[in-house]
Scaffold this motif. Structure first.
Motif, PDB file in Angstrom:
ATOM      1  N   ASP A  79      37.096  64.045  31.022  1.00 39.05           N
ATOM      2  CA  ASP A  79      37.959  64.754  32.155  1.00 39.05           C
ATOM      3  C   ASP A  79      37.776  64.056  33.408  1.00 39.05           C
ATOM      4  OD1 ASP A  79      35.011  62.895  32.566  1.00 39.05           O
ATOM      5  OD2 ASP A  79      33.527  64.348  32.535  1.00 39.05           O
ATOM      6  N   HIS A  80      38.134  62.733  33.219  1.00 35.97           N
ATOM      7  CA  HIS A  80      38.987  61.431  34.095  1.00 35.97           C
ATOM      8  C   HIS A  80      37.922  61.824  35.059  1.00 35.97           C
ATOM      9  CE1 HIS A  80      42.401  63.430  32.451  1.00 35.97           C
ATOM     10  NE2 HIS A  80      42.487  64.030  32.962  1.00 35.97           N
ATOM     11  N   GLU A  81      36.777  62.085  35.032  1.00 34.60           N
ATOM     12  CA  GLU A  81      35.482  61.462  36.121  1.00 34.60           C
ATOM     13  C   GLU A  81      35.631  59.997  36.529  1.00 34.60           C
ATOM     14  OE1 GLU A  81      31.417  60.914  34.600  1.00 34.60           O
ATOM     15  OE2 GLU A  81      32.517  60.597  32.282  1.00 34.60           O
ATOM     16  N   TYR A  82      35.957  58.497  36.181  1.00 34.26           N
ATOM     17  CA  TYR A  82      36.475  57.939  36.676  1.00 34.26           C
ATOM     18  C   TYR A  82      37.177  57.447  38.021  1.00 34.26           C
ATOM     19  CZ  TYR A  82      32.808  56.283  32.834  1.00 34.26           C
ATOM     20  OH  TYR A  82      32.450  56.300  31.863  1.00 34.26           O
ATOM     21  N   ARG A  83      36.988  57.169  39.521  1.00 34.38           N
ATOM     22  CA  ARG A  83      37.125  56.882  39.953  1.00 34.38           C
ATOM     23  C   ARG A  83      37.808  56.184  41.519  1.00 34.38           C
ATOM     24  NH1 ARG A  83      40.966  60.484  38.473  1.00 34.38           N
ATOM     25  NH2 ARG A  83      40.104  62.539  38.433  1.00 34.38           N
ATOM     26  N   ASP A  84      38.341  55.566  41.897  1.00 30.95           N
ATOM     27  CA  ASP A  84      37.851  54.158  42.235  1.00 30.95           C
ATOM     28  C   ASP A  84      37.050  54.239  43.981  1.00 30.95           C
ATOM     29  OD1 ASP A  84      40.670  52.287  44.270  1.00 30.95           O
ATOM     30  OD2 ASP A  84      38.729  51.698  43.468  1.00 30.95           O
ATOM     31  N   ALA A  85      36.268  53.530  43.706  1.00 28.62           N
ATOM     32  CA  ALA A  85      34.927  53.609  44.445  1.00 28.62           C
ATOM     33  C   ALA A  85      35.825  52.574  46.055  1.00 28.62           C
ATOM     34  CB  ALA A  85      33.491  53.058  44.101  1.00 28.62           C
ATOM     35  N   ARG A  86      36.498  51.355  45.676  1.00 29.84           N
ATOM     36  CA  ARG A  86      36.849  50.804  46.339  1.00 29.84           C
ATOM     37  C   ARG A  86      37.742  52.022  47.194  1.00 29.84           C
ATOM     38  NH1 ARG A  86      39.261  45.950  43.241  1.00 29.84           N
ATOM     39  NH2 ARG A  86      40.030  47.897  41.919  1.00 29.84           N
ATOM     40  N   THR A  87      37.573  52.082  49.482  1.00 28.88           N
ATOM     41  CA  THR A  87      38.827  51.872  49.329  1.00 28.88           C
ATOM     42  C   THR A  87      40.045  50.692  49.661  1.00 28.88           C
ATOM     43  OG1 THR A  87      36.798  53.206  51.089  1.00 28.88           O
ATOM     44  CG2 THR A  87      39.649  52.607  52.258  1.00 28.88           C
TER      45      THR A  87
ATOM     46  N   HIS B 143      51.620  53.350  33.187  1.00 32.05           N
ATOM     47  CA  HIS B 143      50.393  52.797  32.893  1.00 32.05           C
ATOM     48  C   HIS B 143      51.113  51.061  33.112  1.00 32.05           C
ATOM     49  CE1 HIS B 143      47.721  50.011  31.106  1.00 32.05           C
ATOM     50  NE2 HIS B 143      48.441  49.409  30.153  1.00 32.05           N
ATOM     51  N   TRP B 144      50.428  50.571  33.905  1.00 31.85           N
ATOM     52  CA  TRP B 144      50.685  48.593  34.728  1.00 31.85           C
ATOM     53  C   TRP B 144      50.320  47.983  33.636  1.00 31.85           C
ATOM     54  CZ3 TRP B 144      53.307  50.371  38.800  1.00 31.85           C
ATOM     55  CH2 TRP B 144      53.661  51.681  38.868  1.00 31.85           C
ATOM     56  N   HIS B 145      51.017  47.570  32.464  1.00 29.75           N
ATOM     57  CA  HIS B 145      50.481  46.439  31.847  1.00 29.75           C
ATOM     58  C   HIS B 145      50.161  45.235  31.944  1.00 29.75           C
ATOM     59  CE1 HIS B 145      50.861  45.212  27.266  1.00 29.75           C
ATOM     60  NE2 HIS B 145      50.593  44.183  28.308  1.00 29.75           N
ATOM     61  N   GLY B 146      49.042  45.009  31.730  1.00 26.24           N
ATOM     62  CA  GLY B 146      48.009  43.992  32.448  1.00 26.24           C
ATOM     63  C   GLY B 146      47.479  44.076  33.172  1.00 26.24           C
ATOM     64  N   TYR B 147      47.552  44.504  34.741  1.00 25.70           N
ATOM     65  CA  TYR B 147      47.624  44.670  35.828  1.00 25.70           C
ATOM     66  C   TYR B 147      45.933  45.541  35.945  1.00 25.70           C
ATOM     67  CZ  TYR B 147      47.436  43.756  40.921  1.00 25.70           C
ATOM     68  OH  TYR B 147      47.134  43.546  42.280  1.00 25.70           O
ATOM     69  N   ASP B 148      44.820  44.639  36.193  1.00 27.78           N
ATOM     70  CA  ASP B 148      43.450  45.551  35.998  1.00 27.78           C
ATOM     71  C   ASP B 148      43.109  46.082  37.379  1.00 27.78           C
ATOM     72  OD1 ASP B 148      43.666  43.867  34.043  1.00 27.78           O
ATOM     73  OD2 ASP B 148      42.419  42.077  34.589  1.00 27.78           O
ATOM     74  N   VAL B 149      44.045  47.708  37.151  1.00 24.02           N
ATOM     75  CA  VAL B 149      43.627  48.573  38.258  1.00 24.02           C
ATOM     76  C   VAL B 149      42.535  49.546  37.837  1.00 24.02           C
ATOM     77  CG1 VAL B 149      46.183  48.952  38.539  1.00 24.02           C
ATOM     78  CG2 VAL B 149      44.848  50.759  36.689  1.00 24.02           C
ATOM     79  N   PRO B 150      41.759  50.066  39.215  1.00 24.28           N
ATOM     80  CA  PRO B 150      41.017  51.143  39.111  1.00 24.28           C
ATOM     81  C   PRO B 150      41.487  52.008  37.730  1.00 24.28           C
ATOM     82  CG  PRO B 150      41.605  50.801  40.807  1.00 24.28           C
ATOM     83  CD  PRO B 150      42.563  50.192  40.407  1.00 24.28           C
ATOM     84  N   ASN B 151      40.376  52.557  37.171  1.00 24.38           N
ATOM     85  CA  ASN B 151      40.619  53.108  36.031  1.00 24.38           C
ATOM     86  C   ASN B 151      41.579  54.796  36.376  1.00 24.38           C
ATOM     87  OD1 ASN B 151      39.015  55.497  33.954  1.00 24.38           O
ATOM     88  ND2 ASN B 151      40.029  53.018  33.228  1.00 24.38           N
TER      89      ASN B 151
END
Length: 579
Positions: A184-192, A254-262
């Motif tokens: 359900d794509h519930e995870y969002r980036d909490a950082r601005t 997909h940003w391979h190896g780059y640890d983006v927000p989910n």
């Protein structure tokens, strides 16, 4: 002998033993006495030889020998116990030992099929199913040879088959109950992340590109393969608009190896829906991780990446000085794509070659004509790298190595699998015999940052028959199950997590966890002694056992899969899920 070689040897010996027993049975049924006795003697020796390989595999780890000890070994003992005494009596009518020899062949074959069709983990139901199959085949052979089979054999076969169905074989049921992966794509980036400072637009579509003078059909970003190189400086906020012109099966980034927000990870069905023709999706994240990365579609990724939907992402601490070149290796329509043309480099100029393996198999790289250092692997700088000369590096599927050197006055050339891909002049070098760098012992070590682990998971990689869907398939499996039936690994924010990854199959599995880099702890019980290796892609070769750790600091649901994308598509994908 390596564990991978032991696995292969045991499989070959099992095939030879089964063939010997079955051939001996067929020869005895045809009253060909010398041939029957010769084949039976050979089969007996091969069956006994398996005791050596199975014992050695059990010493290497229970993962490698479980079904062999619990199923194949008892069946092999039964084969020897039934056929051996009959042969020692040297019967006058060789046809009288046909059924015992065939039973031995079916018994050894039953154990072999358990390994080939299911593997790990062994289960009582699977053993019972093998026993039922062996006895049923024996009864049929008895009847085919004109004799009435023993009623006891038929009853035991039926009872074993019923018991197998009651207890379960592991072929058609998830090994462990586990919470479902949310979609359900519930995870969002909490950082601005702020307002974008770097904007890009990538349009996916079918295209025709020229490779080695041939026109090749491709899927491309902005009509080119690879797609545009995306560059940023630390502190930038990237905004990338993905548009799909006509890729009917959908695309993502997909940003391979780059640890983006989910929410920005680009995995269809988990973090977003696939972008269909006429649609678009906007990704936004901060460039706070210096290094060499790449992007690719994760929708139907095996086909999409192979067809050309990929590109390079580079984040630098400041504008580059000297020569800074990205060299992605990719095969399109079975043709290697050319690398960027090298310009003349003045002696004394610092050079950084960013090597990126965008294929699904390992590539061998060799830099000839100069000493060099491996400055970074998978976007993480190495501690205390030392100069290397006449040394090759192996880069797994999805992996990246940054090589740095000072340009000499003489030419330099980079070879991939013996083929020149970048050079500043003509260089003749036979690099095939060069030793290969082991990164686990390269550079200066430092202590592991954790003294304990909150969660530990073991992933046993194998192949097996998957009967869960409407169409049976021979899948690449993890712990005996295939996607989507592999239970997720559930962690909590802040957990220190340890993975043990075991490869009991016959092929290499380049492992890739999204959203995190893992610290290599050991490989095959040998601890890592060089610079801390924070990887996102690493080759787990046949017989290998890797231990890696990481801190769970990026909430979401993350794909965890083999980056030979055909293997991932064939079942070798699971998920790491934060509770």
């Amino acid at each position: 002998m390596t564990v991978g070689s032991l696995l292969a040897a045991d499989l070959v010996i099992a095939v030879l033993a089964a063939a010997g027993w079955l051939g001996g049975g067929a020869a005895s049924a045809a009253r060909r006495r010398p041939l029957a006795l010769g084949l039976a003697a050979f089969a007996l020796l091969a069956t006994l030889a398996r005791a050596v390989t199975i014992t050695a595999l059990a010493r290497a780890g229970w993962w490698f020998a479980a079904e062999k000890v619990l199923v194949a070994a008892p069946l092999s003992l039964a084969a020897v116990a039934v056929a051996g005494p009959r042969l020692l009596r040297a019967p006058g009518d060789i046809r009288s030992v046909a059924v015992p020899l065939l039973f031995a062949g079916y018994a050894v074959s039953g154990g072999l099929l358990v390994t080939v069709l299911h593997g790990y983990p062994a289960s009582p139901g699977l053993g019972l199913l093998a026993v039922a199959g062996v006895l049923a085949a024996t009864a049929v052979s008895w009847r085919a040879l004109g004799r009435r089979p023993s009623p006891t054999v038929s009853r035991v076969a039926l009872a074993a088959a019923v018991a197998a169905l009651v207890t379960g074989t592991g072929l058609a049921a998830t090994p462990d109950a586990a919470p479902a992966v949310p979609h359900d794509h519930e995870y969002r980036d909490a950082r601005t992340v702020g307002e974008p400072t770097r904007r890009f637009t990538l349009t996916a579509g079918t295209a025709t590109v020229s490779v080695s003078g041939r026109d090749v059909g491709a899927w491309a970003f902005n009509g080119q393969v690879p797609g545009p190189e995306l560059t940023a400086t630390v502190g930038d906020v990237l905004e990338v608009t993905l548009r799909n012109r006509d890729i009917g099966r959908g695309v993502t980034l997909h940003w391979h190896g780059y640890d983006v927000p989910n929410s920005q990870d680009g995995v269809p069905g988990v973090t977003q829906a696939a972008v269909l023709p006429g649609q678009e999706f906007v990704y936004r994240f901060r460039a706070d991780q210096v290094g060499t990365y790449w992007y690719h579609t994760h929708a139907v990724s095996d086909v999409g990446v192979r067809m050309g939907l990929y590109g390079v992402l580079v984040v630098r601490p400041a504008p580059p000085t000297g020569v800074d070149v990205t060299v992605p290796a990719h095969t399109l329509a079975n043709l290697p794509l050319p690398a960027p043309r090298a310009e003349p480099v003045q002696a004394g100029t610092p050079v950084r070659l960013r090597l990126i393996n965008t294929d699904s198999t390992t590539h061998r790289y060799a830099l000839a004509g100069t000493p060099f250092q491996v400055a970074a692997i998978d976007g993480s700088d190495l501690r205390g790298p030392t100069p290397l000369v006449d040394t090759a590096v192996l880069i797994p599927a999805g992996g990246r190595y940054d090589l740095v050197f000072t340009a000499p006055a003489t030419p330099v050339a980079l070879f991939v699998d013996g083929r020149t891909v970048w050079s500043t002049g003509g260089v003749s070098a036979a690099t095939g015999g060069w030793p290969v760098l082991d990164p686990l012992g390269y550079g200066v070590g430092s202590p592991v940052p954790w003294s304990r682990y909150d969660k530990e998971f073991t992933l046993v990689l194998d192949r097996g028959l998957d009967l869960h869907g409407l169409r049976p398939r021979y899948a690449h499996t993890v712990n005996g199950a295939a996607d989507p039936d592999i239970p997720p690994q559930v962690v909590r924010l802040g957990d220190v997590v340890k993975f043990t990854i075991v490869n009991r199959s016959s092929v290499v599995h380049p492992w890739h966890l999204h959203g995190h880099h893992v610290l290599v702890l050991s490989r095959n019980k040998e601890p890592a002694t060089g610079s801390p290796l924070w990887l996102d892609s690493f080759d787990v070769r046949p017989g290998d056992v890797w231990e890696v750790g990481f801190r769970a600091d990026n909430p979401g649901v993350w794909a965890n899969h083999c980056h030979n994308l055909a293997h991932a598509d064939a079942g070798m994908t699971l998920h790491l899920m934060y509770s």
